[in-house]
Design an enzyme around this catalytic site. Structure first.
Site, short mmCIF file in Angstrom:
data_model
loop_
_atom_site.label_atom_id
_atom_site.label_comp_id
_atom_site.label_asym_id
_atom_site.label_seq_id
_atom_site.Cartn_x
_atom_site.Cartn_y
_atom_site.Cartn_z
N ASP A 290 -11.16 3.35 3.71
CA ASP A 290 -11.86 1.61 3.91
C ASP A 290 -13.45 1.31 3.66
O ASP A 290 -13.74 0.16 3.47
CB ASP A 290 -10.60 0.57 5.25
CG ASP A 290 -9.76 0.11 4.22
OD1 ASP A 290 -9.68 0.26 3.48
OD2 ASP A 290 -9.23 -0.81 5.82
N LYS B 194 1.26 -1.54 0.44
CA LYS B 194 -0.05 -0.34 0.21
C LYS B 194 0.97 1.34 0.00
O LYS B 194 0.18 2.25 -0.88
CB LYS B 194 -1.48 -0.20 1.47
CG LYS B 194 -2.12 -0.78 1.11
CD LYS B 194 -2.98 -1.27 2.34
CE LYS B 194 -3.62 -2.59 2.42
NZ LYS B 194 -4.23 -3.07 3.70
N GLN C 158 -4.98 -1.96 9.98
CA GLN C 158 -4.57 -3.22 9.52
C GLN C 158 -5.01 -3.91 10.60
O GLN C 158 -4.44 -4.45 11.71
CB GLN C 158 -3.39 -3.20 9.16
CG GLN C 158 -2.67 -4.51 8.33
CD GLN C 158 -3.07 -4.14 6.79
OE1 GLN C 158 -3.14 -3.05 6.24
NE2 GLN C 158 -3.36 -5.69 6.38
#
Length: 1008
Positions: A123, A54, A98
């Site tokens: 997200d 990422k 995460q």
């Protein structure tokens, strides 16, 4: 054979487009980058792999990614707090957590996710984001990355979504459920299947679009798929494969080989949905950055103005203020484009604004900058504060412009003494006015604490140096802690100034120790006084050190009022927290016995002072009666300081209003003092360029300058001021003409605002307007804002807008070059601004000037400390005289604030009262450049002696004599001085007699 939908190719195309969008943002807002925070707990290697991927993608696009990793020992509450900090960070536009969270402590990952602000949930996984999606608010938040990537792949495949039959196999919160919602809101007919769905293969066989995310390797076979369907495989599962080096390979939830024979389009695994998930995360982050950047494009505010209903008979100021219901300050903050993280509430009606807004809006263009000044005033004042607020209300509520007022915070001393409030007046006020005039948010109290900490440190250091050896001082100043000895940051700075390049305390020689520990303050040169925000005449001269513990180390000193502290001037002139710390450190508090300056940094206090002022540096947000925003910040004296509100407040306001908006601020006293200092000190320090001067005038003041009778507070005006008198007005125009000339001297257009009173006649008004424009004013208008609020200043607002658009930034100029000798800068101000023929500098002042030059302070700007009631040094001389001399009796330095202040005027009575029983002789000396002042002083002296200790008999003071005999009993020593006082006294009947608190409502009564 099905067409392959390559997620790699599509994702690369998306990334290229995102890189272009980032470049455009950079072009419009140099230095701006979308910011992504990736929060990780622990150090799982599989998580590290995803994070590195990422970060790499972000860097390629132009996103600034920050990996925020916490140890696996972090607790849930600690992690929540850290997420909240990232929510408040304006450089972070998107945030992901995460998962899984690799912690030894139990942490609810859903709770942590829901802590992310919806505006940063890139997200798309928080409950708030899910709620918006379920309600079809697809543009309000962020779409979940994997489902959104699937939608992009479906679109790229050419499949028609609207009207199609779609089946989603799987109902997870991350893929299945949001996928079904997205398809539904794109007008597909959607069925969601799961492990308990009956006849599963029959249902999937009906799908024109089949999305699979169920976590079972190669579950979906060819017989499950309708011929010609579009198949999106979200699964990724490892299965054994002896042909691979790793012993396994990755497959999806769809049997790719079989289904490819019947489907029209299909995604591979790997290389299908996976790359799209990262691409959509990047897309959401860029979108978040674009939304943040949009706040930098300051547009017309959507402002809810507050209606007012001015009455023919204007009530008292406090009655007017309480007749209005202010908006909640958070509503105001949102209207003017502040983020919630940039606002610290103090109740519901006032707040502090974080300096981070300057960083966020650094690329935004400034609005127009207006200063309100006045002609040389009567003792009653001519309404500059009221005009500032009235003009602001007019520009906002009646011209629909983005506008901010920036005003000084009033001292509680005058508030409880004789002045009352300073929030404007009539129908042009800052509200709530009681909060405005009292503690506000505690800034003045913070300055008091900082000032007195430094004062305490000065005397403590003198005491300790007098009672300890060099080695004892050194051991205490640089103590050994746990076997280690080190200099503090401020001590290292002192060593550098001393030319000692050592940093190991144990390596110092006795000579170096002596040089380091001894400030050798000459107590006769200490200029730093203690302060309090109360008028207390009995603290004008005090003796400290009277306790036996201070070992007879007494000295005379004084208290000043807090707003006279140099720290207040520092606060007003600082441009950042770092700049404030440096200015505080540079403040000179005394000289050593060799004549060298001793600073706050030498005393080790600069860091502590900065800490005490870390909140005071933030401007205070309030509002006017008509709901326009106001910054209230700093309140330095307009004589020994520059008399303007803070640079920081002006800078933030100019960014918030935007290029087409306006910021209106006020300069204290007449234009010859406040406006001159605004230009030569404040604008020089800030780098801001003014666009217009509003010069406030009253016919009352013009008549005074034309030779009218004396104006005294608390007494009725003589008839000359209430009856028409064109002759007095015409003669008094000389002062207005000079002040117009002063404004034009700086290259700034001047608008004259005639603050109209009910006693002004049409003929007098017409004369003033005509003469003002003939004297160089760009426009002269009548304003009735006190009586009518913003509507009464609409003509003034319109005139100001015209003049602002005429002004070129290149037209502004300073009055003098800083490199000129101190004497020449004083002379330039005196001759050009006041109209003096020359200056005279007495020997004491010249000695001070020479010392400042030697100490390197020649290039500081000049802040003239003189009477505000005349262009001359004599307050009784009105109009615009010429040919006079400006006498300079002293020159003092405010090195931290960044200016020298010459004290104008030499009039003083001094020396000794000698008492022999009831027979006293007053020996005095008197010096004055003005006979009128001499006579006035003799009258005052007669009155003082007559009233001393209640004596009511006659007093004898001969204007030519040296001795006055008086039978009163008086102290052994006494002195009178006409030098300016930095500690006001309370009058016989101060305002406190009228002030009460209503215990039922909590309202303050009698203050205004």
């Amino acid at each position: 054979m099905a067409k392959l939908i390559s997620g790699k190719e599509v994702s690369q195309d998306v990334r290229n487009q995102l890189a272009d969008r980032c470049k455009k943002l950079q072009e419009e807002f140099p230095g701006f980058q979308p910011g992504l925070a990736i929060v990780q707990v622990g150090a799982r290697e599989d998580s590290n792999v995803y994070i590195r991927m990422k970060i790499k993608a972000a860097e390629e696009i132009g996103i600034k990614a920050r990996h925020v990793c916490f140890p696996n020992t972090i607790t849930q509450s600690q992690l929540v707090d850290e997420v909240k900090k990232l929510n408040a960070d304006p450089s972070i536009h998107g945030m992901i957590v995460q998962v899984p969270l690799d912690s030894v402590n139990k942490i609810d990952s859903d709770l942590v996710l829901d802590t992310i602000a919806p505006s940063k949930d890139v997200d798309g996984l928080t409950t708030a984001s899910a709620g918006m999606l379920s309600h079809g608010l697809l543009q309000a938040g962020f779409l979940p990355c994997t489902p959104n990537g699937c939608m992009e792949l479906i679109r790229r495949s050419g499949a028609k979504i609207e009207g199609a039959t779609a089946v989603v196999l799987g109902r997870s919160k991350i893929v299945g459920t949001p996928m079904a919602e997205l398809l539904k809101w794109h007008n597909a007919t959607v069925t969601t299947c799961h492990s308990r769905t009956a006849n599963l293969s029959d249902v999937t066989h009906t799908a024109d679009i089949l999305v699979v995310g169920i976590g079972k390797p190669e579950l979906v076979k060819a017989s499950w798929v309708k011929p010609g369907a579009t198949v999106i495989d979200c699964g990724i599962n490892p299965i054994p494969d002896a042909t691979k080096k790793s012993g396994q390979r990755l497959v999806g939830d769809v049997d790719f080989k079989e289904v490819s024979e019947v489907a029209s389009s299909i995604t591979p695994v790997p290389g299908g949905v996976g790359p799209m998930t990262v691409a959509m995360l990047m897309q959401n982050t860029v979108l978040a950055g674009e939304r943040a950047a949009a706040t930098l494009r300051v547009s017309q505010w959507t402002m809810r103005y507050l209606p007012i209903n001015p009455q023919p008979h204007t009530p008292s100021d406090i009655e007017i203020a309480r007749s209005q219901t202010p908006k909640d300050i958070m509503e105001m903050a949102a209207e003017i484009g502040l983020l919630s993280s940039e606002v610290a509430l103090f109740g519901n009606k006032k707040a502090k604004v974080e300096l981070s807004v300057l960083k966020r809006l650094h690329a935004a263009k400034d609005g127009k900058y207006i200063v309100v000044a006045g002609i040389t005033p009567t003792p009653l004042g001519e309404g500059k504060s009221t005009t500032t607020i009235g003009l602001t209300q007019a520009l906002g509520a009646h011209c629909n412009k983005n506008v901010f007022a920036c005003v000084r915070q009033p001292s509680q001393g005058p508030t409880f003494g004789i002045k009352g409030g300073a929030a404007g007046g009539g129908w042009s006020q800052v509200i709530p006015m009681d909060e405005f005039n009292l503690h506000l948010t505690g800034d003045i109290h913070a300055i008091t604490a900082a000032n007195n900490l430094l004062a305490a440190q000065i005397d403590a250091r003198v005491f300790h140096e007098a009672t300890q050896s060099d080695q004892a001082l050194y051991d205490r100043l640089v103590p050994t802690i746990k076997g280690q000895r080190a200099f503090s940051k401020v001590q290292l700075a002192r060593l550098q100034r001393l030319g000692i390049d050592k940093t190991d305390p144990n390596s110092f020689t006795p000579e170096e120790i002596n040089k380091f520990v001894r400030l050798n303050i000459d107590t006769n040169t200490i200029t730093w006084q203690r302060v309090m925000d109360t008028n207390d005449r009995f603290l004008r001269k005090i003796t400290i050190g009277m306790s036996p513990t201070e070992k007879n180390m007494t000295r005379e000193c004084q208290f000043d009022i807090t707003v006279a502290s140099e720290i207040m001037a520092v606060l007003a002139l600082t441009t950042s927290l770092k700049d404030m710390g440096e200015r505080l450190g540079r403040m000179v508090v005394a000289s050593d016995k060799s004549g060298n300056p001793v600073t706050a940094e030498d005393l080790g206090a600069s860091g502590a002072l900065t800490v005490l002022l870390k909140d005071a540096i933030k401007p205070n947000l309030m509002q006017t009666l008509e709901g326009t925003p106001v910054f209230v910040h700093a309140g330095p004296f307009a004589n020994i300081a520059h008399g303007n509100s803070s640079i920081i407040a002006d800078k933030i306001a100019l960014k918030l209003v935007g290029e087409d908006g306006y910021v209106v601020t006020e300069a204290g006293f007449g234009a010859d003092i406040g406006m001159e200092k605004f230009f030569n000190i404040k604008c020089r320090t800030s780098g801001l360029v003014p666009h217009c001067v509003v010069l406030v005038v009253t016919i009352r003041a013009l008549k005074m300058h034309g030779g009218g009778p004396k104006v005294l507070p608390g007494t009725p005006l003589p008839k000359e001021y209430v009856d028409e008198n064109l002759d007095l007005v015409q003669k008094g125009m000389s002062n207005l003409k000079k002040q117009i000339e002063n404004g034009n001297m700086f290259g700034v257009p001047v608008v004259v605002a005639l603050n109209k009173f009910s006693t002004d006649t049409d003929a007098e008004v017409a004369l003033v307007l005509k003469e003002a424009e003939a004297s160089g004013a760009g426009k002269a208008v009548v304003s009735s804002h006190w009586q009518d609020g913003g509507s009464g200043a609409k003509a003034l607002a319109e005139a100001v807008q015209v003049q602002c658009h005429k002004q070129s930034p290149q037209g502004f100029r300073f009055l003098y070059d800083l490199s000129l000798p101190i004497e020449e800068k004083i002379r330039t101000i005196s001759q050009k601004i006041y109209g003096a023929a020359d200056i005279s500098i007495n020997p004491e002042a010249q000695e001070q000037i020479d010392r400042y030059k030697k100490q390197g302070f020649n290039d500081l700007p000049i802040c003239m400390a003189k009477t505000h009631l005349s262009l001359t040094s004599d307050p009784t001389i009105k109009g615009a005289p010429t040919g006079f001399t400006i006498p300079v009796s002293q020159v003092r330095a405010s090195v931290g604030a960044g200016f020298l202040y010459p004290i104008v005027g030499t009039n003083h009575i001094s020396k000794v009262l000698v008492c022999l029983g009831r027979l006293c002789c007053l020996a005095y000396s008197m010096v004055s450049s003005c006979d009128t002042v001499n006579q006035l002083l003799f009258k005052q002296l007669n009155w003082l002696v007559a009233k001393w200790r209640g004596y009511s008999g006659s007093a004898l003071v001969a204007t030519s004599g040296e001795v006055v005999q008086h039978p009163a009993t008086v102290p052994a020593t006494c002195s009178w001085s006409s030098e300016m006082s930095t500690m006001p006294g309370l009058p016989t009947r101060p305002c406190i007699y009228d002030i009460e608190l209503d215990f039922e409502t909590g309202e303050v009564q009698g203050l205004f």
